[in-house]
Design an enzyme around this catalytic site. Sequence first.
Site, PDB file in Angstrom:
ATOM      1  N   GLY A 134       0.822  -1.202   0.000  1.00  0.00           N
ATOM      2  CA  GLY A 134       0.000   0.000   0.000  1.00  0.00           C
ATOM      3  C   GLY A 134       0.859   1.255   0.000  1.00  0.00           C
ATOM      4  N   CYS A 135       0.232   2.385  -0.339  1.00  0.00           N
ATOM      5  CA  CYS A 135       0.997   3.628  -0.497  1.00  0.00           C
ATOM      6  C   CYS A 135       1.495   4.177   0.841  1.00  0.00           C
ATOM      7  CB  CYS A 135       0.167   4.664  -1.243  1.00  0.00           C
ATOM      8  SG  CYS A 135      -1.482   4.936  -0.563  1.00  0.00           S
ATOM      9  N   PHE A 136       0.588   4.346   1.822  1.00  0.00           N
ATOM     10  CA  PHE A 136       1.044   4.765   3.150  1.00  0.00           C
ATOM     11  C   PHE A 136       2.051   3.760   3.700  1.00  0.00           C
ATOM     12  CE2 PHE A 136      -2.894   7.467   4.179  1.00  0.00           C
ATOM     13  CZ  PHE A 136      -2.168   8.639   4.262  1.00  0.00           C
TER      14      PHE A 136
END
Length: 325
Positions: A134-136
């Site tokens: 995921g990005c975070f």
Amino acid sequence: MIKVGIIGGSGYTAGELIRILMFHPNAKLDFVYSTTNAGKPLSVAHQDLMGDIEMNFTDTINPNVDVLFLCLGHGKSISFLENNKFSDNTKIIDLGNDFRLTKDKNFDGKTFVYGLPELNKTDIKNTKYIANPGCFATAIQLALLPLAADGLLTEDVHINATTGSTGAGVSLSATSHFSWRNNNFSHYKAFEHQHLGEINQSINQLQASYSDELIFVPNRGDFPRGIFATLYTKSEESLEDLVAKYEAFYADQPFVTVTTTNINMKQVVQTNKCIISLLKKGNRVLITSVIDNLLKGASGQAVQNMNLMFGLDETTGLHLKPCGF
């Protein structure tokens, strides 16, 4: 040439994949699947592609492509793969969260490797199935992995991170309309964001003894793309020693840069880079991590994984230019 299929072709991550892959020297787009736009040009959903690529969306698949990118909503990859079978030779990179956790990594005889190259590069090279982070999670893990590798996480870690509006995806919601988002700022899913599971999993992979808490407050920014994450925790290490440890950990990682200067998102937006800044005040260390949520946080990292899986230099097709103004 690597024959590529993309599923869920109308979204932001698929658009970024198309932009990267149409200029990738070793890849060729075979099909871009979208049931809502089948038969229409790619530029209907991705207007910046007009004049660059003559290709239409399709609602049929080629089960024999070399690599398949799944750009579906979270929880939808499993159902798609259950209903659509691909060759045993087809490599799969899932940009959703269906297979990221260890408890979910096995599916239909396939074992998905967590695709953070800075952590699992050897396994990525030797697998056919990738769960793209995921990005975070990418920004936060890259900020913490060097500490975990040396067993230096001994306290809670406080995390405050802000993402752009593209992090919410193409589908509209009450908090993604321009009139709400513009000149506005808010947090959401405080202390319980879904990326915490994969972050903790990677931390424990390097420092199994870590049992303190990652206290994470995610924020919505009024900009379209990028993640600006700040993390702080206690550390008795000097700044010089911390910088040396970070530089050593990322010495062979071409997309990560370590500095002690103040950093900003424009240094990484439109690129696959992560820049990490370290600051020490007393017994606390402040770690700032910036990435482009759609590139290093999604599609760029997915192509980086594809490169590794096919024995290419991991930077192939990813020499992208930031926009400083």
